[in-house]
Design an enzyme around this catalytic site. Sequence first.
Site, short mmCIF file in Angstrom:
data_model
loop_
_atom_site.label_atom_id
_atom_site.label_comp_id
_atom_site.label_asym_id
_atom_site.label_seq_id
_atom_site.Cartn_x
_atom_site.Cartn_y
_atom_site.Cartn_z
N LYS A 1 0.84 -1.20 0.00
CA LYS A 1 0.00 0.00 0.00
C LYS A 1 0.88 1.25 0.00
O LYS A 1 2.01 1.22 0.47
CB LYS A 1 -0.90 0.00 1.24
CG LYS A 1 -2.06 -0.97 1.17
CD LYS A 1 -2.99 -0.81 2.35
CE LYS A 1 -4.10 -1.85 2.34
NZ LYS A 1 -5.05 -1.70 1.22
N ARG B 1 -10.33 -11.52 1.58
CA ARG B 1 -11.19 -12.57 1.01
C ARG B 1 -10.53 -13.93 1.12
O ARG B 1 -11.20 -14.95 1.17
CB ARG B 1 -11.54 -12.20 -0.44
CG ARG B 1 -10.37 -12.15 -1.38
CD ARG B 1 -10.67 -11.38 -2.66
NE ARG B 1 -10.63 -9.94 -2.48
CZ ARG B 1 -10.89 -9.04 -3.43
NH1 ARG B 1 -11.22 -9.45 -4.65
NH2 ARG B 1 -10.83 -7.75 -3.19
N1 BES Z 1 -8.06 -3.89 3.92
C1 BES Z 1 -8.25 -3.49 2.58
C2 BES Z 1 -9.56 -2.72 2.35
C3 BES Z 1 -9.71 -1.41 3.06
C4 BES Z 1 -9.54 -0.23 2.38
C5 BES Z 1 -10.07 -1.36 4.40
C6 BES Z 1 -9.73 0.97 3.02
C7 BES Z 1 -10.25 -0.14 5.04
C8 BES Z 1 -10.10 1.02 4.35
C9 BES Z 1 -8.27 -4.69 1.66
O1 BES Z 1 -7.52 -5.78 2.09
C10 BES Z 1 -7.69 -4.25 0.36
O2 BES Z 1 -6.57 -3.84 0.37
N2 BES Z 1 -8.47 -4.34 -0.70
C11 BES Z 1 -8.02 -3.92 -1.99
C12 BES Z 1 -8.45 -4.96 -2.98
C13 BES Z 1 -7.84 -4.78 -4.34
C14 BES Z 1 -6.37 -5.08 -4.31
C15 BES Z 1 -8.52 -5.74 -5.31
C16 BES Z 1 -8.66 -2.58 -2.29
O3 BES Z 1 -9.80 -2.36 -1.92
O4 BES Z 1 -7.98 -1.73 -2.85
ZN ZN Z 2 -5.46 -5.60 1.56
#
Ligand code: BES
Ligand code: ZN
Length: 483
Positions: A261, A335
């Site tokens: 991230k 997931r």
């Molecule tokens: N933990 C994150 C989602 C999230 C985003 C939680 C903002 C709280 C606040 C999740 O694991 C994630 O990173 N999802 C990605 C998925 C993508 C890589 C397909 C996302 O939402 O960007």
């Molecule tokens: Zn994530």
Amino acid sequence: MIKVRPEFGFDRSSVIVLVTSEQVKAGKLPSKNKALDQELGKAIRAVHFEGGNGEMVTTVVGEKAVLLVGLGKENEISRTAICVAVRRALLSAHLKKVSSVEIVPHRDAAETVTPIIEASIIGVYAWKKYVSSKKEERVPDKKDVYVVAVPRDEYAGVMRVAENVNFARDLVNDNADVTHSLYLEKVVRGIVRGEKNVSLEILDRKKLQAKKFGLLLAVNQGSNKEPRVLLARYRGAGKKAPYIALVGKGLTFDSGGLNLKTTGHIETMRCDMSGAAAVIALLKVALELKIKRNIIFACAIAENAIDANAYKPGDVVISYSGKSVEIGNTDAEGRLVLADLLSYIIKKDRPAQVVDIATLTGSVVIALGHDYTGMVSNNDVLAESLLKSASATDERTWRLPNYPELKEAIKSKTADIKNISNWRGAGGTITAAEFLRQFVGDTPWAHLDIAGTAFVENDARLYYGHGATGVGIRLLSHYLQNS
Ligand code: BES
Ligand code: ZN
Ligand code: ZN
């Protein structure tokens, strides 16, 4: 301390907070004491208070300060609006120096008293563990609050649930290296200690390996923390009564893994165990309220970190269910851990219904913003019932679609299924949910995506201060007791 008592205004040291609607203009006042009402009416007119939404004025009646709080038109008042107004009053400069207040609702009804209690517990919560300023500044919330209303049995439950919302918030707000897997295990063990109707199943690394939780282990592979599955089986009903399973995403930190991230997205990722924190708080609620249902409380705990062992984009991993999964992106890890736990519970316990709660996708923020939780379900009855609880508690939730063709979006060339969709981010919440659906079979299932609602960055939102909100706990407590 919060107390509900029917008497009005005998505590000389307190300030009265009078919560009113625009009806106050028509002379509608809450006390049953005519003389007092007359005095109050005069004091209200003297400061030209009209009960409009957001209005807040102090006036004086006899020796007593009265803080007037307006809610606007009576038929437009929501539970959230009451929480917002009462929180504002409790945190305002008007009440800074007083240690006890009496709150007088505009109507003595559960729909009004409940959000006042919630505002007094949830609304004034602040995470200040690591702030070393003076004590009185650190704790703006330790007032004695008396709500002037006829006591009802249900208020004790409202207070318990609200306290557990704050309990979950503490778990989320603390550093990821404090509330890690072993810590959460200890918390759960503490909650169920001595309870006869709960049995605990803890899956440690060895057991997870033996049972082949391939996805959960892959996610945790780059971390020096232990992976865990925490399962508490609670029996509040007869042996033959069906089980409902509540399953929480418990990423104690989500760095994104090798798909790291970026700045602006990583700082709050200790919130990625908000689903698990909610499930743990709900276990406490079930025990404290002696909820008459059979419930499985389950958390998938891992940390998405990076070292030389971290799982890699392009890897194919075999899940607990046997399905192979292509890792398209290591940041779509929630997931993965949920898929393993969902299929494990469904295989082992055959619950009649499963609800998972997870900070799953950033996309849900694009779709719904920060005030609505996203829901996806394969079952209309379950979904409708959850939506009813959502509106009863004003934990706002909106259902998003699920349909057979979505399956195409998560096809893989190298495995049975892929953890990201081929739609380049479009519909990210429903494609993530579709991934989960591939692991629940025909079991009635609902998924709550709380990525937008679990955590407040920067300023307060609605009646939540900065940090974790504890979203989902009131909704699901209501669901467990009323469906
Ligand atoms: N933990 C994150 C989602 C999230 C985003 C939680 C903002 C709280 C606040 C999740 O694991 C994630 O990173 N999802 C990605 C998925 C993508 C890589 C397909 C996302 O939402 O960007
Ligand atoms: Zn994530
Ligand atoms: Zn995550």
